[in-house]
Design an enzyme around this catalytic site. Structure first.
Site, short mmCIF file in Angstrom:
data_model
loop_
_atom_site.label_atom_id
_atom_site.label_comp_id
_atom_site.label_asym_id
_atom_site.label_seq_id
_atom_site.Cartn_x
_atom_site.Cartn_y
_atom_site.Cartn_z
CG ASP A 9 -1.99 1.11 1.10
OD1 ASP A 9 -2.62 1.21 0.04
OD2 ASP A 9 -2.19 1.86 2.07
CD GLU A 11 -2.20 6.12 2.69
OE1 GLU A 11 -2.83 7.04 2.10
OE2 GLU A 11 -2.71 5.05 3.02
CD GLU A 54 -7.08 19.09 -0.75
OE1 GLU A 54 -6.94 19.40 -1.95
OE2 GLU A 54 -6.96 19.91 0.19
CG HIS A 59 -2.04 10.51 4.05
ND1 HIS A 59 -1.39 11.58 4.62
CD2 HIS A 59 -2.04 10.74 2.71
CE1 HIS A 59 -1.00 12.42 3.67
NE2 HIS A 59 -1.39 11.94 2.50
CG HIS A 156 -7.57 5.67 4.72
ND1 HIS A 156 -8.21 4.65 4.05
CD2 HIS A 156 -8.56 6.37 5.33
CE1 HIS A 156 -9.52 4.75 4.21
NE2 HIS A 156 -9.76 5.80 4.99
CG ASP A 161 -4.88 1.26 4.92
OD1 ASP A 161 -5.38 1.25 6.06
OD2 ASP A 161 -5.16 2.11 4.07
#
Length: 238
Positions: A9, A11, A54, A59, A156, A161
């Site tokens: 994963d 970010e 945003e 995250h 997140h 994750d």
């Protein structure tokens, strides 16, 4: 099965790798024979640009955080990431997003793409949509479906994750590896072994109530995955 798999994963600063967004976190958990190993790669990465509010709200990573951690830029860790991924099967939820960012970052350094690294990509989002058509297929929704505890997931983050996705992936594919005697392989061998006559000197220990309850809960999960075709229960009813 000896395939090296990596639960992966990332970010980022935004949604568009070809419009200036950059990676800010990478996480990969290695799995061999459906068992997590100690080979893990987790990196915070300075994006060499701002992180929109945003994105940080999703995250929880700010530019100040990365500067305080003295996080490296991708150019400093890109080859390490490429070597970690090389030749592995990548298990990713919404793979198009993460592979797009990896290929963009690798391209900036003149490194091979994910495909050129010999990686196979398995997208659990696509798997979920095929398994449960018309139903929610987000990682949160799959955690709920498979009773995976996500109480520690405040943001997140790539690492948390990955940990959740690993459990979800194993649950989604469990039916492929359990007692499927008609397909042979490891599962068939286990099923056949159960029919071998037991030597007289071996003592049989019966399961207690707690163990039986846990076994039934496990079979309930298999029933969900196989739509009521759990082989163990089918054989028991025959």
């Amino acid at each position: 099965m000896n395939t090296r798999q990596i639960i992966l994963d990332t970010e980022t600063t935004g949604l568009y790798p070809n419009s200036g967004d950059r990676m800010v976190e990478f996480a990969g958990l290695e799995m061999v024979n459906r068992q997590l190993t100690r080979n893990t790669l987790h990196l915070y990465i300075h994006p060499d640009r701002d992180i929109p509010d945003e994105a940080a709200a999703v995250h929880g990573i700010t530019l100040a955080d990365l500067e305080e951690k003295n996080a490296p830029k991708f150019e400093q860790v890109g080859r390490q990431i490429a070597d970690f991924l090389r030749g592995a099967e990548l298990i990713i939820h919404n793979a198009k997003f993460d592979v797009g960012f990896l290929d963009m970052e690798f391209g900036r350094m003149g490194l091979p793409t994910v495909e050129e690294l010999g990686c196979k990509v398995t997208d659990t989002l696509g798997m979920a949509r095929e398994m449960f058509p018309g139903q929610k297929a987000s990682l949160d929704a799959l955690c709920t479906r498979f009773d995976v505890d996500r109480s520690k997931r405040v943001f997140h983050g790539a690492l948390i994750d990955c940990e959740l996705l690993g459990e979800v992936y194993l649950a989604m594919t469990r039916g492929q590896f359990d007692l499927m005697a008609d397909h042979g392989g490891e599962a068939g061998g286990s099923y056949a072994a159960a029919k071998i006559q037991r030597p007289a000197h071996l003592k049989v220990l019966g399961a207690n109530e707690t163990e039986l309850a846990a076994h039934e809960a496990y079979l309930d999960t298999l029933d969900k995955i196989t739509e009521g075709k759990c082989v163990w229960r089918t054989e028991a009813d025959a």
